[in-house]
Design a protein around this motif. Sequence first.
Motif, short mmCIF file in Angstrom:
data_model
loop_
_atom_site.label_atom_id
_atom_site.label_comp_id
_atom_site.label_asym_id
_atom_site.label_seq_id
_atom_site.Cartn_x
_atom_site.Cartn_y
_atom_site.Cartn_z
N ALA A 19 0.82 -1.21 0.00
CA ALA A 19 0.00 0.00 0.00
C ALA A 19 0.85 1.26 0.00
O ALA A 19 0.40 2.33 -0.41
N ASP A 20 2.09 1.17 0.49
CA ASP A 20 2.98 2.33 0.53
C ASP A 20 3.58 2.63 -0.85
O ASP A 20 4.03 3.74 -1.11
N VAL A 21 3.61 1.62 -1.70
CA VAL A 21 4.28 1.75 -2.99
C VAL A 21 3.31 2.33 -4.02
O VAL A 21 2.13 1.96 -4.07
N ARG A 22 3.82 3.20 -4.86
CA ARG A 22 2.98 3.84 -5.87
C ARG A 22 3.85 4.25 -7.05
O ARG A 22 5.09 4.24 -6.96
N PHE A 23 3.20 4.61 -8.12
CA PHE A 23 3.91 5.20 -9.26
C PHE A 23 3.64 6.69 -9.30
O PHE A 23 2.50 7.14 -9.07
N GLU A 24 4.67 7.44 -9.60
CA GLU A 24 4.54 8.86 -9.84
C GLU A 24 5.03 9.15 -11.25
O GLU A 24 5.62 8.29 -11.91
N SER A 25 4.78 10.37 -11.72
CA SER A 25 5.13 10.68 -13.10
C SER A 25 5.59 12.12 -13.24
O SER A 25 5.31 12.97 -12.39
N LYS A 26 6.29 12.36 -14.33
CA LYS A 26 6.72 13.71 -14.70
C LYS A 26 6.43 13.90 -16.17
O LYS A 26 6.85 13.07 -17.00
N LYS A 27 5.68 14.92 -16.51
CA LYS A 27 5.37 15.19 -17.92
C LYS A 27 6.59 15.82 -18.59
O LYS A 27 7.13 16.81 -18.13
N LEU A 28 7.02 15.21 -19.69
CA LEU A 28 8.17 15.71 -20.42
C LEU A 28 7.76 16.54 -21.64
O LEU A 28 8.39 17.53 -21.96
N GLU A 29 6.71 16.09 -22.31
CA GLU A 29 6.12 16.77 -23.47
C GLU A 29 4.66 16.35 -23.51
O GLU A 29 4.26 15.46 -22.76
N ASP A 30 3.88 16.94 -24.38
CA ASP A 30 2.52 16.46 -24.56
C ASP A 30 2.55 14.98 -24.92
O ASP A 30 3.28 14.56 -25.83
N ILE A 173 14.99 9.89 -28.86
CA ILE A 173 13.97 10.55 -29.68
C ILE A 173 14.53 11.91 -30.09
O ILE A 173 14.44 12.90 -29.34
N PRO A 174 15.16 12.00 -31.25
CA PRO A 174 15.87 13.23 -31.61
C PRO A 174 14.97 14.45 -31.71
O PRO A 174 15.38 15.56 -31.34
N GLU A 175 13.73 14.29 -32.20
CA GLU A 175 12.84 15.45 -32.35
C GLU A 175 12.54 16.11 -31.00
O GLU A 175 12.27 17.32 -30.94
N LYS A 176 12.58 15.34 -29.95
CA LYS A 176 12.26 15.85 -28.62
C LYS A 176 13.51 16.04 -27.76
O LYS A 176 13.40 16.47 -26.61
N ASN A 177 14.67 15.75 -28.32
CA ASN A 177 15.93 15.84 -27.56
C ASN A 177 15.78 15.12 -26.22
O ASN A 177 16.04 15.68 -25.15
N MET A 178 15.40 13.85 -26.32
CA MET A 178 15.03 13.05 -25.15
C MET A 178 15.62 11.66 -25.29
O MET A 178 15.64 11.10 -26.39
N ILE A 179 16.07 11.09 -24.17
CA ILE A 179 16.68 9.76 -24.23
C ILE A 179 16.40 8.99 -22.94
O ILE A 179 16.42 9.56 -21.85
N HIS A 180 16.08 7.71 -23.10
CA HIS A 180 16.02 6.77 -21.97
C HIS A 180 17.27 5.92 -22.09
O HIS A 180 17.45 5.22 -23.08
N VAL A 181 18.13 5.96 -21.07
CA VAL A 181 19.42 5.29 -21.17
C VAL A 181 19.46 3.96 -20.44
O VAL A 181 20.52 3.33 -20.35
N GLY A 182 18.30 3.50 -19.93
CA GLY A 182 18.31 2.24 -19.20
C GLY A 182 19.29 2.29 -18.05
O GLY A 182 19.54 3.35 -17.44
N ASP A 183 19.91 1.15 -17.74
CA ASP A 183 20.81 1.10 -16.60
C ASP A 183 22.24 1.52 -16.94
O ASP A 183 23.19 1.22 -16.20
#
Length: 292
Positions: A19-30, A173-183
């Motif tokens: 019950a203590d665990v949850r997901f949160e989020s951050k909006k990066l773009e639409d 994602i070059p158009e958004k200048n965004m990257i997920h780099v994993g671990d």
Amino acid sequence: MKFIASTLILLLSASLTLADVRFESKKLEDNIYTVFGAGGFTGGNHLLISGDDGVILVDTSMPDYADMLIATIDDLVDEDEVDFLINTHLHADHVANNGFFADEGATIIAHQGTYDTLKNKGLVSGGGVSDAGENMLPHVVFSQSMTLYLNGLTIELSHIPNAHTLSDIIVYIPEKNMIHVGDMLFNGIFPFIDLNNGGDVDGYIAGQKQILDMIDDETKVVAGHGPFASKADLKKAHDMLVDARSIIAMHKNKGKSEDEVVEANPLKKYHDDWNWGFITTERMTRQVYRGL
């Protein structure tokens, strides 16, 4: 803030409950968000993209949290199904819910090494290796790179060889200048380099340098674990690892054993800022020593 950040942390404090665990989020773009666990360990950080071609999710969370993750996705983009799932590498905290999403119709995309490990070895987690069901296997795999044209975006998947594991990929994602780099980034904490599954200290350093050369100071960087990041955060982690390698190599080259190097505590200066529950300063010293 330091996050509990590895597939090998499976036991939470006794004071924590689901019950203590949850997901949160951050909006990066639409229609683009990073989603991450809070209040406990849920797995790696996610990238979520929605649009006309469907919902794209990077990584899967740990098994107990699949329904919670779907509910979070529904809240954010008004969709309760994932159409495309990208695995950044083979570890359980990034692939354990593959079967859940596949059964709901998702197409899973991963590096060939992730497929081969799941099929031939199993699900690699802190408890060892367990059987991976057929529904966990990726449907689309690649060896070097792949480009997806979905939701009006160019999504470039690139393999980083023998770094954190044998099957790491980054999602750019070059158009958004965004990257997920994993671990390839444990932001603000010592990294785990899985020497038993193709990880390599020099490969990790080289992979981080490769990413640094791709991005700029404005790039939005989603780390595999830890807070949302920037190029400066990745460079700080890279510089720490380069220095740690140099320090430990100096001791090893003098003929010191692993235990003797640990006793010397050569990474003492990094302890207060980088030490954490799974990769302690001692374990960081040992994994770098063994990786040289």
